[in-house]
Design an enzyme around this catalytic site. Structure first.
Site, mmCIF file in Angstrom:
data_model
loop_
_atom_site.group_PDB
_atom_site.id
_atom_site.type_symbol
_atom_site.label_atom_id
_atom_site.label_comp_id
_atom_site.label_asym_id
_atom_site.label_seq_id
_atom_site.Cartn_x
_atom_site.Cartn_y
_atom_site.Cartn_z
ATOM 1 N N LYS A 1 -1.777 1.968 -4.516
ATOM 2 C CA LYS A 1 -2.060 0.683 -3.859
ATOM 3 C C LYS A 1 -3.436 0.733 -3.216
ATOM 4 O O LYS A 1 -4.208 -0.194 -3.293
ATOM 5 C CB LYS A 1 -0.978 0.452 -2.793
ATOM 6 C CG LYS A 1 -0.358 -0.944 -2.881
ATOM 7 C CD LYS A 1 0.460 -1.233 -1.664
ATOM 8 C CE LYS A 1 1.938 -1.097 -1.978
ATOM 9 N NZ LYS A 1 2.808 -1.108 -0.842
ATOM 10 N N LYS B 1 16.386 2.967 -7.477
ATOM 11 C CA LYS B 1 17.782 2.454 -7.457
ATOM 12 C C LYS B 1 17.852 0.960 -7.214
ATOM 13 O O LYS B 1 18.728 0.281 -7.742
ATOM 14 C CB LYS B 1 18.642 3.208 -6.438
ATOM 15 C CG LYS B 1 18.072 3.276 -5.012
ATOM 16 C CD LYS B 1 17.183 4.472 -4.831
ATOM 17 C CE LYS B 1 16.254 4.321 -3.659
ATOM 18 N NZ LYS B 1 16.323 5.351 -2.686
ATOM 19 N N ILE C 1 20.703 15.703 -8.254
ATOM 20 C CA ILE C 1 21.993 16.017 -8.903
ATOM 21 C C ILE C 1 22.063 15.347 -10.278
ATOM 22 O O ILE C 1 21.889 14.137 -10.374
ATOM 23 C CB ILE C 1 23.184 15.509 -8.055
ATOM 24 C CG1 ILE C 1 23.100 16.009 -6.614
ATOM 25 C CG2 ILE C 1 24.510 15.891 -8.691
ATOM 26 C CD1 ILE C 1 24.104 15.360 -5.677
ATOM 27 N N GLY D 1 10.527 12.751 4.807
ATOM 28 C CA GLY D 1 10.362 12.017 3.545
ATOM 29 C C GLY D 1 11.677 11.631 2.876
ATOM 30 O O GLY D 1 11.700 11.340 1.688
ATOM 31 N N GLU E 1 13.878 5.542 3.301
ATOM 32 C CA GLU E 1 13.159 4.491 2.585
ATOM 33 C C GLU E 1 12.011 3.978 3.448
ATOM 34 O O GLU E 1 12.019 4.165 4.673
ATOM 35 C CB GLU E 1 14.104 3.313 2.311
ATOM 36 C CG GLU E 1 15.256 3.642 1.412
ATOM 37 C CD GLU E 1 14.812 4.164 0.058
ATOM 38 O OE1 GLU E 1 14.171 3.419 -0.690
ATOM 39 O OE2 GLU E 1 15.087 5.331 -0.253
ATOM 40 N N LYS F 1 23.400 2.635 -5.167
ATOM 41 C CA LYS F 1 23.659 3.832 -5.986
ATOM 42 C C LYS F 1 25.109 3.831 -6.472
ATOM 43 O O LYS F 1 25.386 4.183 -7.621
ATOM 44 C CB LYS F 1 23.359 5.084 -5.168
ATOM 45 C CG LYS F 1 21.868 5.270 -4.892
ATOM 46 C CD LYS F 1 21.646 6.293 -3.816
ATOM 47 C CE LYS F 1 20.180 6.585 -3.564
ATOM 48 N NZ LYS F 1 19.960 7.339 -2.324
ATOM 49 N N GLY G 1 14.185 13.599 -1.117
ATOM 50 C CA GLY G 1 13.073 14.525 -0.915
ATOM 51 C C GLY G 1 12.233 14.663 -2.169
ATOM 52 O O GLY G 1 12.651 14.281 -3.264
HETATM 53 N N1 HSE Z 1 16.381 7.076 1.156
HETATM 54 C C1 HSE Z 1 17.111 7.701 0.109
HETATM 55 C C2 HSE Z 1 18.125 8.649 0.721
HETATM 56 C C3 HSE Z 1 16.164 8.449 -0.787
HETATM 57 O O1 HSE Z 1 17.997 8.963 1.905
HETATM 58 O O2 HSE Z 1 19.067 9.050 0.044
HETATM 59 C C4 HSE Z 1 16.780 8.937 -2.066
HETATM 60 O O3 HSE Z 1 17.247 7.892 -2.861
#
Ligand code: HSE
Length: 414
Positions: A43, A101, A132, A183, A186, A201, A298
């Site tokens: 960006k 997702k 996973i 990290g 979101e 998810k 992560g």
């Molecule tokens: N924010 C999401 C979580 C990142 O904490 O699971 C992975 O999708």
């Protein structure tokens, strides 16, 4: 030579770039292919000026397709502009790998169709459960099963926050800040803590598992924002942990699906999952219970799943790609089966509530007043024939004005 272009260069994108570099010659011997990162869309160019890949950066999507590109990795997240860019890539007959997702939960059906129309594939293993390998496992390894149910921890941020609140006495706010720093969260952590991320998810997972489209917008979603330290104390009384669970199961011709905080036994497979780890317990008619667990958020766990998808494309495993059914699932928002619940009722008339709970629930266990020292609260574990019965009872208690508010948790034995 396989040319890979990347859209986005944040936590996930940086991890993917690193893995592409580390695995540059992975397919050299077998397929005589070398991996090349051709371009990276960002960006804001200024923010990455000291990065070692600075020569590959562009802020113009047109540049991505001007360079030679075979696979587009979408690592921007969100819907805008990812949705348009992914469509653009598929229409230009480029394979796409995404960790997004939000995008797959919203437009998965349409994008998979578009990919097929263009003779390419869209892979999204990293969109559920981070590192996973769950989607591939359900789509390929468990294909001989009718999947009966899924119980899952699908959000690393909330599991991290709940773990830190429970075991380290951290406040909700400090734990969330730490999850952001690491990290996991979101860009807008509301979608983590309010349960939307887990719901998206769960919808992707359930759509594949039950071969019917489960829309996340149709399911009951409750996040972790209202959980306090006393909830953990009550849970401990029953040797339970509190986990944000995504649950779905087949109920006749319907699918029950929900995301909510649940009390699970500390020593159960899901109760033992801590920090940013995710876990998915799948029940198949042939295999029985299968448990998958690993880091759900992560940089490198997510990049690991993205790289697995890149490898599938290079190895021409196109025929294994996932298909979303055209049929939409009928969703049950509430549990229709007998289940155990914990309730905290705020009231100015404890005796009245205690009497009412004792009369209405044959199986109930009311905690003594001194347990958490709340004079204006009744805490009870109850058994209900189904969730509607419990909800109706709670509504009645509230309308009779004896209960100011009621908090409820499903309690699972295993
Ligand atoms: N924010 C999401 C979580 C990142 O904490 O699971 C992975 O999708």
């Amino acid at each position: 030579m396989v040319n890979i272009a990347m859209l986005g260069y944040g936590v996930v994108g940086s991890g993917v770039a690193e893995l592409i570099l580390r695995n540059k010659y992975k397919f050299k011997d077998e397929l005589d292919e070398e991996l090349v990162l051709s371009k990276i869309l960002v960006k804001n160019m200024k923010r990455h000026m000291s990065n070692k890949n600075v020569g590959l950066l562009t802020d113009n999507i047109e540049d991505i397709f001007k360079a030679k590109v075979d696979i587009v990795v979408e690592a921007m997240g969100g819907l805008d502009p990812s949705y348009e860019y992914v469509k653009m890539a598929l229409n230009m007959k480029k394979h796409v790998v995404t960790a997004n997702k939000d995008l797959i939960a919203e437009y998965g059906y349409e994008l998979l169709k578009l990919a097929r129309k263009n003779g390419v594939t869209i892979h999204f293993e990293a969109s559920v459960g981070g590192g996973i390998p769950i989607l591939k496992s359900i789509n390929e390894c468990l294909v001989g099963n009718q999947i009966r149910s899924i119980k899952s921890i699908l959000n690393g941020t909330t599991n991290f926050i709940l773990s830190k609140m429970n075991h380290n006495g951290m406040s909700y706010e400090s734990a969330l800040k730490l999850a952001q720093k690491l990290g996991f969260a979101e860009a807008n952590p509301e979608s983590d803590v309010k349960g939307y991320d887990a719901a998206r998810k769960l919808s992707i997972l359930s759509t594949i598992a039950y071969n019917r489209r489960v829309s996340w917008k149709d399911i009951n979603i409750e996040g972790i924002v209202k959980i306090d330290s006393e909830d953990f104390r009550y849970a401990k009384h029953k040797k339970c942990n509190i986990k944000l669970l995504g649950i779905s199961k087949v109920c006749g011709d319907k699918i029950y699906a929900s995301v909510m905080p649940v009390m699970v036994k500390e020593d159960s497979v899901l109760g033992r999952i801590e920090d940013e780890y995710n876990a998915i317990l799948v029940e198949g008619d042939a295999v029985g219970d299968v448990m998958f667990s690993g880091k759900g958020a992560g940089m490198f766990p997510t990049a690991s799943a993205v790289f697995g998808d890149i490898a599938d494309i290079i190895e021409h495993k196109k025929e294994k790609s996932i298909i979303f059914s055209a049929e939409k699932a009928n969703i049950n928002k509430n549990l229709e089966s007998k289940s155990n619940w914990f309730m905290r009722v705020k009231t100015c008339d404890r005796m009245k509530i205690i009497e009412s709970i004792s009369v209405n629930f044959k199986n109930c266990y009311i905690l003594s007043n001194g347990f958490c020292g709340n004079k204006n609260e009744v805490a009870a574990f109850v058994s209900a024939d189904n969730e509607d019965v419990l909800n109706d009872y709670i509504e009645k208690m509230k309308s009779d004005k004896y209960a100011q508010s009621v908090k409820k948790f499903l309690v699972l034995d295993k």
